[in-house]
Enzyme design. Structure first.
Site, PDB file in Angstrom:
ATOM      1  N   GLU A 114       0.843  -1.192   0.000  1.00 20.49           N
ATOM      2  CA  GLU A 114       0.000   0.000   0.000  1.00 20.49           C
ATOM      3  C   GLU A 114       0.878   1.241   0.000  1.00 20.49           C
ATOM      4  O   GLU A 114       1.948   1.270   0.618  1.00 20.49           O
ATOM      5  CB  GLU A 114      -0.920  -0.006   1.223  1.00 20.49           C
ATOM      6  CG  GLU A 114      -2.027   1.027   1.179  1.00 20.49           C
ATOM      7  CD  GLU A 114      -3.098   0.756   2.227  1.00 20.49           C
ATOM      8  OE1 GLU A 114      -3.777  -0.288   2.123  1.00 20.49           O
ATOM      9  OE2 GLU A 114      -3.237   1.570   3.161  1.00 20.49           O
ATOM     10  N   ASP A 136       0.246   5.329   0.649  1.00 19.14           N
ATOM     11  CA  ASP A 136      -0.820   6.180   1.191  1.00 19.14           C
ATOM     12  C   ASP A 136      -0.486   7.664   1.226  1.00 19.14           C
ATOM     13  O   ASP A 136       0.584   8.059   1.692  1.00 19.14           O
ATOM     14  CB  ASP A 136      -1.104   5.798   2.658  1.00 19.14           C
ATOM     15  CG  ASP A 136      -1.623   4.390   2.824  1.00 19.14           C
ATOM     16  OD1 ASP A 136      -2.143   3.828   1.861  1.00 19.14           O
ATOM     17  OD2 ASP A 136      -1.516   3.856   3.941  1.00 19.14           O
ATOM     18  N   GLU A 139      -2.578  10.453   3.380  1.00 19.66           N
ATOM     19  CA  GLU A 139      -3.667  10.635   4.327  1.00 19.66           C
ATOM     20  C   GLU A 139      -3.637  12.072   4.835  1.00 19.66           C
ATOM     21  O   GLU A 139      -2.619  12.534   5.360  1.00 19.66           O
ATOM     22  CB  GLU A 139      -3.537   9.662   5.504  1.00 19.66           C
ATOM     23  CG  GLU A 139      -3.736   8.210   5.112  1.00 19.66           C
ATOM     24  CD  GLU A 139      -3.562   7.259   6.282  1.00 19.66           C
ATOM     25  OE1 GLU A 139      -4.467   6.453   6.522  1.00 19.66           O
ATOM     26  OE2 GLU A 139      -2.510   7.351   6.961  1.00 19.66           O
ATOM     27  N   GLN A 178      -0.012  12.979   6.080  1.00 16.27           N
ATOM     28  CA  GLN A 178       0.741  11.787   6.480  1.00 16.27           C
ATOM     29  C   GLN A 178       0.893  10.864   5.274  1.00 16.27           C
ATOM     30  O   GLN A 178      -0.071  10.616   4.550  1.00 16.27           O
ATOM     31  CB  GLN A 178       0.015  11.041   7.601  1.00 16.27           C
ATOM     32  CG  GLN A 178       0.657   9.708   7.978  1.00 16.27           C
ATOM     33  CD  GLN A 178       0.049   9.086   9.214  1.00 16.27           C
ATOM     34  OE1 GLN A 178       0.296   9.538  10.328  1.00 16.27           O
ATOM     35  NE2 GLN A 178      -0.759   8.058   9.039  1.00 16.27           N
ATOM     36  N   ASN A 205       4.297   0.808   9.577  1.00 16.43           N
ATOM     37  CA  ASN A 205       5.096   1.598  10.534  1.00 16.43           C
ATOM     38  C   ASN A 205       6.122   2.453   9.812  1.00 16.43           C
ATOM     39  O   ASN A 205       7.242   2.622  10.271  1.00 16.43           O
ATOM     40  CB  ASN A 205       5.799   0.693  11.548  1.00 16.43           C
ATOM     41  CG  ASN A 205       4.825  -0.043  12.443  1.00 16.43           C
ATOM     42  OD1 ASN A 205       3.735   0.462  12.714  1.00 16.43           O
ATOM     43  ND2 ASN A 205       5.195  -1.234  12.875  1.00 16.43           N
ATOM     44  N   ARG A 206       5.734   2.990   8.656  1.00 18.12           N
ATOM     45  CA  ARG A 206       6.655   3.789   7.845  1.00 18.12           C
ATOM     46  C   ARG A 206       6.080   5.199   7.631  1.00 18.12           C
ATOM     47  O   ARG A 206       6.178   5.769   6.559  1.00 18.12           O
ATOM     48  CB  ARG A 206       6.906   3.126   6.492  1.00 18.12           C
ATOM     49  CG  ARG A 206       7.474   1.698   6.551  1.00 18.12           C
ATOM     50  CD  ARG A 206       8.860   1.689   7.173  1.00 18.12           C
ATOM     51  NE  ARG A 206       9.548   0.421   7.039  1.00 18.12           N
ATOM     52  CZ  ARG A 206       9.546  -0.563   7.932  1.00 18.12           C
ATOM     53  NH1 ARG A 206       8.835  -0.430   9.055  1.00 18.12           N
ATOM     54  NH2 ARG A 206      10.233  -1.666   7.741  1.00 18.12           N
ATOM     55  N   GLU A 207       5.487   5.757   8.671  1.00 16.04           N
ATOM     56  CA  GLU A 207       4.808   7.042   8.525  1.00 16.04           C
ATOM     57  C   GLU A 207       5.787   8.225   8.496  1.00 16.04           C
ATOM     58  O   GLU A 207       6.794   8.238   9.197  1.00 16.04           O
ATOM     59  CB  GLU A 207       3.826   7.266   9.673  1.00 16.04           C
ATOM     60  CG  GLU A 207       2.712   6.238   9.776  1.00 16.04           C
ATOM     61  CD  GLU A 207       3.053   5.110  10.731  1.00 16.04           C
ATOM     62  OE1 GLU A 207       4.249   4.938  11.063  1.00 16.04           O
ATOM     63  OE2 GLU A 207       2.119   4.396  11.156  1.00 16.04           O
ATOM     64  N   GLY A 220      -3.570  12.870  18.237  1.00 19.11           N
ATOM     65  CA  GLY A 220      -3.658  11.549  18.828  1.00 19.11           C
ATOM     66  C   GLY A 220      -5.034  11.147  19.306  1.00 19.11           C
ATOM     67  O   GLY A 220      -5.172  10.301  20.185  1.00 19.11           O
ATOM     68  N   ARG A 264      10.337   4.681  19.455  1.00 22.11           N
ATOM     69  CA  ARG A 264       9.321   3.781  18.910  1.00 22.11           C
ATOM     70  C   ARG A 264       9.913   2.440  18.504  1.00 22.11           C
ATOM     71  O   ARG A 264       9.322   1.385  18.734  1.00 22.11           O
ATOM     72  CB  ARG A 264       8.648   4.444  17.704  1.00 22.11           C
ATOM     73  CG  ARG A 264       7.603   3.594  17.012  1.00 22.11           C
ATOM     74  CD  ARG A 264       7.064   4.323  15.791  1.00 22.11           C
ATOM     75  NE  ARG A 264       6.002   3.594  15.140  1.00 22.11           N
ATOM     76  CZ  ARG A 264       5.417   3.994  14.009  1.00 22.11           C
ATOM     77  NH1 ARG A 264       5.801   5.126  13.431  1.00 22.11           N
ATOM     78  NH2 ARG A 264       4.464   3.270  13.457  1.00 22.11           N
TER      79      ARG A 264
END
Length: 292
Positions: A104, A106, A108, A121, A131-133, A202, A278
């Site tokens: 995918e 994205d 966003e 994003q 987890n590649r934002e 958040g 993270r």
């Protein structure tokens, strides 16, 4: 068996024709290139099919998807985002394989309270892992007019563009053990939905339904990509039709690199490659590799 030269020429021509048929420049008509996959009563399309809007209210969001699946190419979409108070809303424009180990790519757009900037994003899923934002603030008001958002996806790299300015790259480092979307075809999708559990601060700022309904508009798109016919060989080939796989698109140009650095220096607000907490000081491998 030795074939006559004339036969070989015919075979060569037929192969070129099959390659050319595998690629498409879209019609520009939403009714012809897309189908509504979610809540058709929340999707409005102009009489000529050139523009489309989606509505989010307390009843539902909405979404539409391309009729075809693609393996490599460039997708451009002009979008005008929700004006005013848009906290908690998410407008997404993306490619997805819709598989359990999905690939995918994205865009966003995360709404915000009135007067605060939108956050863009981007994310990449490869073989089911994300987890590649990355997040940036846009350098313009994306609610006042249409702006172009593009994804270039080829054998070498993925590049996210905003008004032709590269804001992010994701290189093909598969030879170094980094997952890269290169085998699964993906469809083009756009959605508008309630993401107030996470999208704005958040999840602190919820949707204020009294400000709705919330409307995002789309138009002037182009899908210049290899249509999936079940054989990846044609989509992976270099040819005048599959222009995106040619060497000149294997990296950013010198001008694009300057813009890329400008975006990351002045507009980036989150990069997963800088989030040691993270990943517990074990950043993904691509973080130490070249970006172009």
């Amino acid at each position: 068996m030795k074939y006559p030269r004339s036969f070989l020429v015919i075979v060569s021509v037929l192969n070129l024709v099959r390659v050319s048929f595998s690629s498409v420049v879209s019609t520009g008509n939403f009714n012809k290139d897309f189908f509504v996959m979610w809540s058709p009563d929340h999707v409005n399309t102009s009489a000529d099919g050139r523009t489309r809007s989606m509505v989010l209210d307390q009843e539902s969001g909405a979404g539409f998807s391309s009729n075809d699946m693609f393996l490599f190419g460039q997708i451009d979409m002009k979008i005008k985002l929700i004006s005013g108070h848009s906290a908690g809303t998410v407008v997404a424009f993306y490619l997805t394989s819709d598989q359990p180990n999905r690939d995918e790519i994205d865009f966003e757009f995360l709404g915000n309270v009135s007067g605060q900037p939108y956050i863009l994003q981007t994310n990449v899923y490869a073989d089911g892992f994300d987890n590649r934002e990355e997040r940036i603030y846009l350098w313009f008001d994306p609610t006042r007019d249409f702006h172009s958002y593009s994804i270039l996806w080829n054998l070498h790299q993925i590049v996210f563009f905003v008004d032709s300015i590269p804001i992010r790259t994701y290189r093909n480092h598969a030879d170094k053990g980094v997952a890269f979307p290169r085998w699964q075809p993906m469809g083009v999708k756009a959605t508008l939905w309630n993401g107030d559990s996470w999208a704005t601060r958040g999840g602190h700022d919820k949707i204020d339904w009294s400000k709705g309904p919330f409307v995002a508009s789309f138009g002037d798109y182009k899908m210049d990509a290899c249509v999936w016919k079940g054989n990846p060989r044609f989509c992976r080939a270099e040819s005048p039709t599959n222009w995106w796989n040619n060497e000149e698109f294997s990296s950013l140009t010198s001008t694009q690199r300057r813009w890329f650095k400008w975006v990351r220096r002045y507009h980036m607000i989150y990069d997963y490659c800088q989030d040691n907490a993270r990943f517990q000081d074990n950043l993904p491998k691509e973080c130490s590799l070249t970006k172009y």
